[in-house]
Design a protein around this motif. Structure first.
Motif, PDB file in Angstrom:
ATOM      1  N   LYS A 170      29.804  17.069   2.843  1.00 45.25           N
ATOM      2  CA  LYS A 170      30.644  18.137   2.499  1.00 45.25           C
ATOM      3  C   LYS A 170      31.764  18.084   2.977  1.00 45.25           C
ATOM      4  N   ILE A 171      33.110  18.260   2.257  1.00 47.25           N
ATOM      5  CA  ILE A 171      34.164  17.913   2.834  1.00 47.25           C
ATOM      6  C   ILE A 171      35.188  19.181   2.821  1.00 47.25           C
ATOM      7  N   GLY A 172      36.445  19.330   3.678  1.00 50.32           N
ATOM      8  CA  GLY A 172      37.122  20.247   3.607  1.00 50.32           C
ATOM      9  C   GLY A 172      38.269  19.651   3.332  1.00 50.32           C
ATOM     10  N   ILE A 173      39.561  20.379   2.228  1.00 50.94           N
ATOM     11  CA  ILE A 173      40.959  19.711   2.085  1.00 50.94           C
ATOM     12  C   ILE A 173      41.779  20.794   2.277  1.00 50.94           C
ATOM     13  N   ARG A 174      42.737  20.330   3.185  1.00 47.34           N
ATOM     14  CA  ARG A 174      43.981  21.281   3.734  1.00 47.34           C
ATOM     15  C   ARG A 174      45.041  20.717   3.060  1.00 47.34           C
ATOM     16  N   ALA A 175      45.809  21.676   2.187  1.00 41.57           N
ATOM     17  CA  ALA A 175      46.888  21.127   1.402  1.00 41.57           C
ATOM     18  C   ALA A 175      47.876  22.216   1.013  1.00 41.57           C
ATOM     19  N   PRO A 176      48.998  22.004   0.702  1.00 45.32           N
ATOM     20  CA  PRO A 176      49.845  23.243   0.399  1.00 45.32           C
ATOM     21  C   PRO A 176      49.541  23.919  -0.890  1.00 45.32           C
ATOM     22  N   THR A 207      47.072  21.265  -6.731  1.00 46.06           N
ATOM     23  CA  THR A 207      46.076  21.625  -7.303  1.00 46.06           C
ATOM     24  C   THR A 207      44.930  20.477  -6.859  1.00 46.06           C
ATOM     25  N   ILE A 208      43.760  21.268  -6.552  1.00 44.87           N
ATOM     26  CA  ILE A 208      42.539  20.574  -6.353  1.00 44.87           C
ATOM     27  C   ILE A 208      41.340  20.767  -7.152  1.00 44.87           C
TER      28      ILE A 208
END
Length: 71
Positions: free
Chosen positions: A31-37, A41-42
């Motif tokens: 399980k991953i988390g992505i922090r992005a502006p 688009t993810i």
């Protein structure tokens, strides 16, 4: 392709404003988390291959002010 080994709780920085964190490892599932502006688009790669009209409307993951989660 860059291949890295990470433990639960560790993170990887992509550029100055994207961070990928390993949240949990259970068996063969990560399980991953992505922090992005907001402007980034993810999309899971298997959904990217589908025409946009067939994509479900954000049925997975959650969102708060600072991060987006993908499953």
């Amino acid at each position: 392709m860059l291949v890295l080994s990470r433990k639960s709780g560790s993170a990887i920085a992509v550029g100055d404003d994207i961070e990928i964190e390993v949240l949990a490892i259970r068996g063969n599932q990560v399980k991953i988390g992505i922090r992005a502006p907001e402007a980034v688009t993810i999309v899971r790669s298997e959904l990217k291959a589908q025409p946009s009209r067939e994509r479900p409307n954000n049925t997975e993951g959650s969102r708060d002010q600072s991060s987006r989660m993908i499953g």
